[in-house]
Design a protein around this motif. Structure first.
Motif, PDB file in Angstrom:
ATOM      1  N   HIS A  56       8.502  14.239  71.725  1.00  0.00           N
ATOM      2  CA  HIS A  56       8.078  15.437  72.460  1.00  0.00           C
ATOM      3  C   HIS A  56       9.194  16.476  72.458  1.00  0.00           C
ATOM      4  CE1 HIS A  56       7.340  17.887  76.120  1.00  0.00           C
ATOM      5  NE2 HIS A  56       6.133  17.926  75.582  1.00  0.00           N
ATOM      6  N   ALA A  57      10.420  16.045  72.683  1.00  0.00           N
ATOM      7  CA  ALA A  57      11.564  16.968  72.689  1.00  0.00           C
ATOM      8  C   ALA A  57      11.757  17.609  71.318  1.00  0.00           C
ATOM      9  CB  ALA A  57      12.830  16.233  73.116  1.00  0.00           C
ATOM     10  N   LYS A  58      11.414  16.886  70.246  1.00  0.00           N
ATOM     11  CA  LYS A  58      11.545  17.408  68.882  1.00  0.00           C
ATOM     12  C   LYS A  58      10.359  18.286  68.490  1.00  0.00           C
ATOM     13  CE  LYS A  58      14.131  13.476  67.033  1.00  0.00           C
ATOM     14  NZ  LYS A  58      14.087  12.387  66.035  1.00  0.00           N
ATOM     15  N   PRO A  74      -0.289  13.767  68.464  1.00  0.00           N
ATOM     16  CA  PRO A  74       0.546  14.372  67.423  1.00  0.00           C
ATOM     17  C   PRO A  74       0.210  15.855  67.294  1.00  0.00           C
ATOM     18  CG  PRO A  74      -1.222  13.099  66.439  1.00  0.00           C
ATOM     19  CD  PRO A  74      -1.301  12.877  67.922  1.00  0.00           C
ATOM     20  N   ILE A  75       1.216  16.667  67.020  1.00  0.00           N
ATOM     21  CA  ILE A  75       0.995  18.099  66.843  1.00  0.00           C
ATOM     22  C   ILE A  75       0.551  18.387  65.420  1.00  0.00           C
ATOM     23  CG2 ILE A  75       2.179  20.333  66.747  1.00  0.00           C
ATOM     24  CD1 ILE A  75       3.700  19.484  69.254  1.00  0.00           C
ATOM     25  N   GLN A  76       1.065  17.627  64.459  1.00  0.00           N
ATOM     26  CA  GLN A  76       0.735  17.836  63.050  1.00  0.00           C
ATOM     27  C   GLN A  76       0.393  16.509  62.400  1.00  0.00           C
ATOM     28  OE1 GLN A  76       4.511  19.584  61.938  1.00  0.00           O
ATOM     29  NE2 GLN A  76       3.551  21.594  61.771  1.00  0.00           N
ATOM     30  N   ASP A  77      -0.273  16.593  61.255  1.00  0.00           N
ATOM     31  CA  ASP A  77      -0.517  15.387  60.479  1.00  0.00           C
ATOM     32  C   ASP A  77       0.763  15.011  59.729  1.00  0.00           C
ATOM     33  OD1 ASP A  77      -0.359  17.217  58.394  1.00  0.00           O
ATOM     34  OD2 ASP A  77      -2.445  16.998  57.784  1.00  0.00           O
ATOM     35  N   SER A  78       0.714  13.947  58.984  1.00  0.00           N
ATOM     36  CA  SER A  78       1.902  13.447  58.287  1.00  0.00           C
ATOM     37  C   SER A  78       2.481  14.485  57.324  1.00  0.00           C
ATOM     38  CB  SER A  78       1.550  12.168  57.533  1.00  0.00           C
ATOM     39  OG  SER A  78       2.652  11.690  56.820  1.00  0.00           O
ATOM     40  N   ALA A  79       1.617  15.146  56.562  1.00  0.00           N
ATOM     41  CA  ALA A  79       2.100  16.144  55.601  1.00  0.00           C
ATOM     42  C   ALA A  79       2.743  17.329  56.319  1.00  0.00           C
ATOM     43  CB  ALA A  79       0.948  16.621  54.716  1.00  0.00           C
ATOM     44  N   GLY A  80       2.154  17.746  57.424  1.00  0.00           N
ATOM     45  CA  GLY A  80       2.720  18.853  58.199  1.00  0.00           C
ATOM     46  C   GLY A  80       4.073  18.504  58.773  1.00  0.00           C
ATOM     47  N   LEU A  81       4.212  17.264  59.237  1.00  0.00           N
ATOM     48  CA  LEU A  81       5.495  16.827  59.784  1.00  0.00           C
ATOM     49  C   LEU A  81       6.562  16.772  58.691  1.00  0.00           C
ATOM     50  CD1 LEU A  81       7.021  15.872  62.292  1.00  0.00           C
ATOM     51  CD2 LEU A  81       6.312  13.540  61.715  1.00  0.00           C
ATOM     52  N   ARG A  87      11.717  21.984  56.107  1.00  0.00           N
ATOM     53  CA  ARG A  87      12.129  23.325  56.541  1.00  0.00           C
ATOM     54  C   ARG A  87      13.329  23.251  57.467  1.00  0.00           C
ATOM     55  NH1 ARG A  87       7.033  24.411  57.206  1.00  0.00           N
ATOM     56  NH2 ARG A  87       7.060  24.050  59.442  1.00  0.00           N
ATOM     57  N   SER A  88      13.326  22.275  58.359  1.00  0.00           N
ATOM     58  CA  SER A  88      14.437  22.109  59.301  1.00  0.00           C
ATOM     59  C   SER A  88      15.741  21.835  58.563  1.00  0.00           C
ATOM     60  CB  SER A  88      14.127  20.966  60.269  1.00  0.00           C
ATOM     61  OG  SER A  88      15.211  20.715  61.111  1.00  0.00           O
ATOM     62  N   GLU A  89      15.689  20.975  57.558  1.00  0.00           N
ATOM     63  CA  GLU A  89      16.883  20.684  56.769  1.00  0.00           C
ATOM     64  C   GLU A  89      17.336  21.916  55.994  1.00  0.00           C
ATOM     65  OE1 GLU A  89      18.935  17.995  56.769  1.00  0.00           O
ATOM     66  OE2 GLU A  89      17.673  17.405  58.464  1.00  0.00           O
ATOM     67  N   LEU A  90      16.391  22.650  55.443  1.00  0.00           N
ATOM     68  CA  LEU A  90      16.728  23.858  54.704  1.00  0.00           C
ATOM     69  C   LEU A  90      17.373  24.896  55.616  1.00  0.00           C
ATOM     70  CD1 LEU A  90      16.629  25.243  51.964  1.00  0.00           C
ATOM     71  CD2 LEU A  90      14.339  26.069  52.552  1.00  0.00           C
ATOM     72  N   ASP A  91      16.893  24.988  56.849  1.00  0.00           N
ATOM     73  CA  ASP A  91      17.453  25.948  57.803  1.00  0.00           C
ATOM     74  C   ASP A  91      18.909  25.653  58.147  1.00  0.00           C
ATOM     75  OD1 ASP A  91      15.099  27.359  57.876  1.00  0.00           O
ATOM     76  OD2 ASP A  91      14.400  26.477  59.773  1.00  0.00           O
ATOM     77  N   LYS A  92      19.358  24.440  57.900  1.00  0.00           N
ATOM     78  CA  LYS A  92      20.747  24.063  58.193  1.00  0.00           C
ATOM     79  C   LYS A  92      21.708  24.503  57.083  1.00  0.00           C
ATOM     80  CE  LYS A  92      19.280  19.915  60.670  1.00  0.00           C
ATOM     81  NZ  LYS A  92      19.258  18.438  60.604  1.00  0.00           N
ATOM     82  N   GLN A  93      21.167  24.953  55.964  1.00  0.00           N
ATOM     83  CA  GLN A  93      21.986  25.286  54.799  1.00  0.00           C
ATOM     84  C   GLN A  93      22.436  26.737  54.821  1.00  0.00           C
ATOM     85  OE1 GLN A  93      22.996  23.043  52.414  1.00  0.00           O
ATOM     86  NE2 GLN A  93      22.088  21.627  53.875  1.00  0.00           N
ATOM     87  N   ASP A  94      23.698  26.949  54.481  1.00  0.00           N
ATOM     88  CA  ASP A  94      24.206  28.313  54.334  1.00  0.00           C
ATOM     89  C   ASP A  94      23.726  28.919  53.022  1.00  0.00           C
ATOM     90  OD1 ASP A  94      25.616  28.227  56.743  1.00  0.00           O
ATOM     91  OD2 ASP A  94      27.389  27.365  55.783  1.00  0.00           O
ATOM     92  N   ASP A  95      23.626  28.094  51.995  1.00  0.00           N
ATOM     93  CA  ASP A  95      23.224  28.557  50.669  1.00  0.00           C
ATOM     94  C   ASP A  95      21.854  27.963  50.340  1.00  0.00           C
ATOM     95  OD1 ASP A  95      22.937  29.336  48.058  1.00  0.00           O
ATOM     96  OD2 ASP A  95      24.866  28.522  47.383  1.00  0.00           O
ATOM     97  N   ARG A  96      20.822  28.614  50.844  1.00  0.00           N
ATOM     98  CA  ARG A  96      19.457  28.121  50.673  1.00  0.00           C
ATOM     99  C   ARG A  96      19.069  28.047  49.196  1.00  0.00           C
ATOM    100  NH1 ARG A  96      16.452  28.662  55.682  1.00  0.00           N
ATOM    101  NH2 ARG A  96      14.479  28.828  54.564  1.00  0.00           N
ATOM    102  N   GLY A  97      19.509  29.028  48.416  1.00  0.00           N
ATOM    103  CA  GLY A  97      19.162  29.056  46.995  1.00  0.00           C
ATOM    104  C   GLY A  97      19.649  27.825  46.261  1.00  0.00           C
ATOM    105  N   THR A  98      20.891  27.444  46.518  1.00  0.00           N
ATOM    106  CA  THR A  98      21.445  26.256  45.861  1.00  0.00           C
ATOM    107  C   THR A  98      20.714  24.997  46.323  1.00  0.00           C
ATOM    108  OG1 THR A  98      23.604  27.298  45.613  1.00  0.00           O
ATOM    109  CG2 THR A  98      23.543  24.894  45.509  1.00  0.00           C
ATOM    110  N   ALA A  99      20.442  24.914  47.620  1.00  0.00           N
ATOM    111  CA  ALA A  99      19.726  23.741  48.152  1.00  0.00           C
ATOM    112  C   ALA A  99      18.342  23.631  47.518  1.00  0.00           C
ATOM    113  CB  ALA A  99      19.625  23.821  49.665  1.00  0.00           C
ATOM    114  N   LEU A 100      17.612  24.742  47.434  1.00  0.00           N
ATOM    115  CA  LEU A 100      16.286  24.717  46.819  1.00  0.00           C
ATOM    116  C   LEU A 100      16.361  24.380  45.338  1.00  0.00           C
ATOM    117  CD1 LEU A 100      14.617  27.755  48.593  1.00  0.00           C
ATOM    118  CD2 LEU A 100      13.864  25.370  48.701  1.00  0.00           C
ATOM    119  N   ALA A 101      17.338  24.956  44.640  1.00  0.00           N
ATOM    120  CA  ALA A 101      17.495  24.674  43.207  1.00  0.00           C
ATOM    121  C   ALA A 101      17.775  23.194  42.968  1.00  0.00           C
ATOM    122  CB  ALA A 101      18.620  25.532  42.620  1.00  0.00           C
TER     123      ALA A 101
END
Length: 132
Positions: A56-58, A74-81, A87-101
């Motif tokens: 719930h806190a998450k 549940p708020i979302q199904d498995s795919a949504g979660l 997205r949460s992990e990507l938001d932690k990155q300073d260099d999103r482009g490198t992380a996505l690549a």
């Protein structure tokens, strides 16, 4: 003197995944006791309650009053979660482009082709294409 075997710890997130699976399988909100029963009583009710409180806190589950306690959904199904976690992990990155690549370069060919197809299907039309 005999040695006690080391305690086997569960992999990170295994308990949360089990609780979420029970909620996804349910037809409606479940109390901690109902989740415990759905899991075959493998966990103590207090453990289930703690996991539900953390979920719930998450923001992974919602809760509503049910008697003196709460019922959880549940708020979302498995795919949504999964998408939310990515997205949460990507938001932690300073260099999103490198992380996505790096993410794309590590995908199996079939997944990379699927991702390219999804991206092509969701691209917005350019200004010149609007109104045609």
């Amino acid at each position: 003197m005999s040695e006690t075997p080391p305690v086997q710890r569960r992999p990170a997130g295994e308990l949360e995944a089990s609780v979420l699976a029970a909620l996804w399988a349910a037809e409606g909100p479940l109390s901690p006791a109902e989740v415990q029963r759905a899991l075959g009583r493998r966990l103590a009710r207090t453990t289930v309650t703690t996991i539900l409180t953390r979920l719930h806190a998450k923001g992974a589950v919602s809760r509503s009053r049910a008697g003196r306690g709460y019922a959880y959904s549940p708020i979302q199904d498995s795919a949504g979660l999964t998408a939310r976690r990515m997205r949460s992990e990507l938001d932690k990155q300073d260099d999103r482009g490198t992380a996505l690549a790096r993410f794309v370069s590590d995908l199996p060919t079939e997944d990379e082709q699927l991702l390219r197809s999804i991206l092509a299907d969701t691209e917005e039309p350019t200004r010149g294409e609007i109104g045609r």
